[in-house]
Write a protein that holds these residues in place. Structure first.
Motif, PDB file in Angstrom:
ATOM      1  N   GLU A 269      71.851  66.284  56.358  1.00 23.40           N
ATOM      2  CA  GLU A 269      72.045  65.373  57.548  1.00 23.40           C
ATOM      3  C   GLU A 269      71.667  66.241  58.659  1.00 23.40           C
ATOM      4  N   LEU A 270      70.874  65.429  59.531  1.00 23.83           N
ATOM      5  CA  LEU A 270      70.992  66.092  61.029  1.00 23.83           C
ATOM      6  C   LEU A 270      70.353  64.989  61.873  1.00 23.83           C
ATOM      7  N   GLU A 271      70.584  65.081  63.287  1.00 24.23           N
ATOM      8  CA  GLU A 271      70.147  64.330  64.253  1.00 24.23           C
ATOM      9  C   GLU A 271      68.961  64.851  65.243  1.00 24.23           C
ATOM     10  N   ALA A 272      68.004  64.058  65.374  1.00 24.85           N
ATOM     11  CA  ALA A 272      66.906  64.511  66.180  1.00 24.85           C
ATOM     12  C   ALA A 272      66.595  63.540  67.231  1.00 24.85           C
ATOM     13  N   ASN A 273      66.157  64.221  68.422  1.00 25.50           N
ATOM     14  CA  ASN A 273      65.730  63.373  69.591  1.00 25.50           C
ATOM     15  C   ASN A 273      64.468  64.013  70.152  1.00 25.50           C
ATOM     16  N   PRO A 274      63.410  63.891  69.561  1.00 22.76           N
ATOM     17  CA  PRO A 274      62.075  64.299  70.225  1.00 22.76           C
ATOM     18  C   PRO A 274      61.396  63.770  71.289  1.00 22.76           C
ATOM     19  N   ASP A 275      61.051  64.614  72.118  1.00 24.21           N
ATOM     20  CA  ASP A 275      59.982  63.920  73.072  1.00 24.21           C
ATOM     21  C   ASP A 275      58.738  63.446  72.788  1.00 24.21           C
ATOM     22  N   TRP A 276      58.221  62.422  73.368  1.00 18.41           N
ATOM     23  CA  TRP A 276      56.672  62.240  73.069  1.00 18.41           C
ATOM     24  C   TRP A 276      55.590  62.723  73.907  1.00 18.41           C
ATOM     25  N   PRO A 277      54.750  63.624  73.195  1.00 18.14           N
ATOM     26  CA  PRO A 277      54.491  63.945  72.131  1.00 18.14           C
ATOM     27  C   PRO A 277      55.310  65.319  71.790  1.00 18.14           C
ATOM     28  N   ALA A 278      55.730  65.424  70.589  1.00 17.17           N
ATOM     29  CA  ALA A 278      56.242  66.628  69.965  1.00 17.17           C
ATOM     30  C   ALA A 278      56.263  66.476  68.448  1.00 17.17           C
ATOM     31  N   ASP A 279      55.373  67.310  67.933  1.00 16.84           N
ATOM     32  CA  ASP A 279      55.158  67.421  66.500  1.00 16.84           C
ATOM     33  C   ASP A 279      55.833  68.616  65.955  1.00 16.84           C
ATOM     34  N   THR A 280      57.199  68.120  65.303  1.00 19.31           N
ATOM     35  CA  THR A 280      58.324  68.994  64.910  1.00 19.31           C
ATOM     36  C   THR A 280      58.246  68.737  63.118  1.00 19.31           C
ATOM     37  N   GLY A 281      59.412  69.144  62.656  1.00 19.27           N
ATOM     38  CA  GLY A 281      59.567  69.012  61.233  1.00 19.27           C
ATOM     39  C   GLY A 281      60.897  69.781  60.691  1.00 19.27           C
ATOM     40  N   VAL A 282      61.348  69.577  59.345  1.00 18.93           N
ATOM     41  CA  VAL A 282      62.348  70.470  59.029  1.00 18.93           C
ATOM     42  C   VAL A 282      61.999  71.134  57.600  1.00 18.93           C
TER      43      VAL A 282
ATOM     44  N   GLY B  59      53.905  52.618  71.998  1.00 22.86           N
ATOM     45  CA  GLY B  59      53.971  51.554  72.621  1.00 22.86           C
ATOM     46  C   GLY B  59      54.272  51.831  73.978  1.00 22.86           C
ATOM     47  N   ALA B  60      53.589  51.031  75.148  1.00 22.69           N
ATOM     48  CA  ALA B  60      53.732  51.635  76.739  1.00 22.69           C
ATOM     49  C   ALA B  60      54.355  50.212  77.203  1.00 22.69           C
ATOM     50  N   ASP B  61      55.053  50.521  78.372  1.00 20.26           N
ATOM     51  CA  ASP B  61      55.522  49.474  79.361  1.00 20.26           C
ATOM     52  C   ASP B  61      54.176  49.103  80.249  1.00 20.26           C
ATOM     53  N   ALA B  62      54.637  48.338  81.180  1.00 16.05           N
ATOM     54  CA  ALA B  62      53.643  47.806  82.054  1.00 16.05           C
ATOM     55  C   ALA B  62      53.046  48.845  82.887  1.00 16.05           C
ATOM     56  N   ASP B  63      53.883  49.949  83.081  1.00 15.00           N
ATOM     57  CA  ASP B  63      53.395  50.959  83.965  1.00 15.00           C
ATOM     58  C   ASP B  63      52.687  52.158  83.013  1.00 15.00           C
ATOM     59  N   GLY B  64      52.602  51.859  81.692  1.00 14.36           N
ATOM     60  CA  GLY B  64      52.037  52.995  80.844  1.00 14.36           C
ATOM     61  C   GLY B  64      52.840  53.978  80.479  1.00 14.36           C
ATOM     62  N   HIS B  65      54.198  53.789  80.726  1.00 14.08           N
ATOM     63  CA  HIS B  65      55.189  54.665  80.163  1.00 14.08           C
ATOM     64  C   HIS B  65      55.437  54.577  78.633  1.00 14.08           C
ATOM     65  N   PRO B  66      55.455  55.556  77.801  1.00 13.63           N
ATOM     66  CA  PRO B  66      55.823  55.248  76.247  1.00 13.63           C
ATOM     67  C   PRO B  66      57.314  54.895  76.312  1.00 13.63           C
ATOM     68  N   VAL B  67      57.570  53.960  75.657  1.00 11.02           N
ATOM     69  CA  VAL B  67      58.858  53.349  75.479  1.00 11.02           C
ATOM     70  C   VAL B  67      59.333  53.047  74.016  1.00 11.02           C
ATOM     71  N   ARG B  68      58.202  53.133  73.038  1.00  8.24           N
ATOM     72  CA  ARG B  68      58.819  52.694  71.576  1.00  8.24           C
ATOM     73  C   ARG B  68      57.762  53.074  70.638  1.00  8.24           C
ATOM     74  N   LEU B  69      58.126  53.398  69.426  1.00 12.67           N
ATOM     75  CA  LEU B  69      56.930  53.546  68.456  1.00 12.67           C
ATOM     76  C   LEU B  69      56.659  52.191  67.734  1.00 12.67           C
ATOM     77  N   ILE B  70      55.148  52.309  67.467  1.00 11.26           N
ATOM     78  CA  ILE B  70      54.602  51.091  66.533  1.00 11.26           C
ATOM     79  C   ILE B  70      53.697  51.780  65.614  1.00 11.26           C
ATOM     80  N   GLU B  71      53.335  50.815  64.649  1.00 10.50           N
ATOM     81  CA  GLU B  71      52.429  51.431  63.498  1.00 10.50           C
ATOM     82  C   GLU B  71      51.056  51.471  63.976  1.00 10.50           C
TER      83      GLU B  71
END
Length: 280
Positions: free
Chosen positions: A91-104, A149-161
């Motif tokens: 078990e571990l907790e992760a908090n990656p920036d966008w974009p950040a390609d990481t893994g275990v 997914g981005a907000d009205a100002d184009g800032h990334p705010v959520r993941l989407i498929e």
């Protein structure tokens, strides 16, 4: 070790129990060609240059932080556990920036890139909780791929498929077919905390292991590496290469001509905390 068998792998203050290694490339599969021989973008002296510019690992605010070298961006690296592990739940907790390609990495060699990777590709066309076979056949087994997914100002705010029409690495049926269980993307997206902490649970059992992943208690994927069929993947040869147990590793990916800074953005980081394991 606690009474219920959990062992902490991070003291919250230092990198004790871990050591840094550069991101280098070896054979594509056991006995196969070197990655540099089949990927024309990798220079023949890649490993030597990568060793000169390894990822930077620090501890800040109770978390392990992985970054590319700001003076020489584009190169990556690993933070490798001193101990080795066989069958376990991690078990571990992760908090990656966008974009950040990481893994275990699981059952990784000490000075080899070979092992089983649980992807934490927090970037366009990435998978979180899927699998890649580093040095063991390059299989790419994912249940779905992601975009932002981005907000009205184009800032990334959520993941989407991801929309397949815009994909850089499509989630093709053959990738899903490598899995014995594939999670629901909507369930995953409802639980993922963008810009915050997310708990990743990994169970790895067997000499030719079955690996299962959950994110925030939502099943993401499961793969049976005893029965999976993929070109150049040989479970017996992989067992001989990796052995029954191996190191864990956290990853900072390098950049490449295909994805460039879409793989690891300038100044991006991934944060890890509350890392613990118990044998099974």
């Amino acid at each position: 070790m606690s009474e219920d068998g959990w062992q902490s792998l991070f003291d919250g203050r230092s990198l004790a129990g871990w050591h840094a290694r550069p991101r280098t490339y070896d054979a594509v599969w056991p006995g196969g060609p070197m990655v540099a021989d089949v990927a024309d973008w990798i220079p023949v002296d890649y490993n030597e240059r990568a060793a000169e510019h390894p990822a930077i690992w620090t501890v800040e605010d109770g978390a392990i932080i992985g970054r590319q070298d700001p003076e020489h961006p584009g190169w990556g690296g690993y933070l490798v556990s001193d101990e080795t592990f066989a069958d376990f739940e991690l078990e571990l907790e992760a908090n990656p920036d966008w974009p950040a390609d990481t893994g275990v990495m699981l059952r990784r060699g000490l000075d080899s890139w070979a092992g089983f990777q649980v992807l934490v590709d927090h970037r366009k066309s990435g998978s979180i909780g899927g699998f890649f076979g580093n040095g063991v056949g390059s299989f790419h087994a994912v249940p779905f791929v992601l975009d932002v997914g981005a907000d009205a100002d184009g800032h990334p705010v959520r993941l989407i498929e991801e929309d397949p029409a815009t994909s850089l690495e499509p989630c093709t049926p053959d990738k899903r077919a490598l899995l014995t269980r594939a999670g629901d993307p909507e369930a995953f997206l409802q639980r993922w905390v963008f810009g915050g902490w997310n708990r990743i649970t990994i169970r790895c059992v067997g000499a030719r292991p079955r690996i299962t992943t959950w994110v925030n208690d939502v099943l993401v994927a499961e793969i049976d590496l005893a029965t999976m069929q993929h070109p150049h993947y040989d479970p017996d040869a992989v067992l001989q290469l990796l052995g029954r147990q191996g190191h864990l590793a956290l990853e900072v990916h390098d950049n490449d001509p295909v994805l460039g800074q879409s793989r690891w953005g300038p100044g991006a980081a991934c944060r890890w905390r509350n890392i613990r394991i118990r044998g099974l």
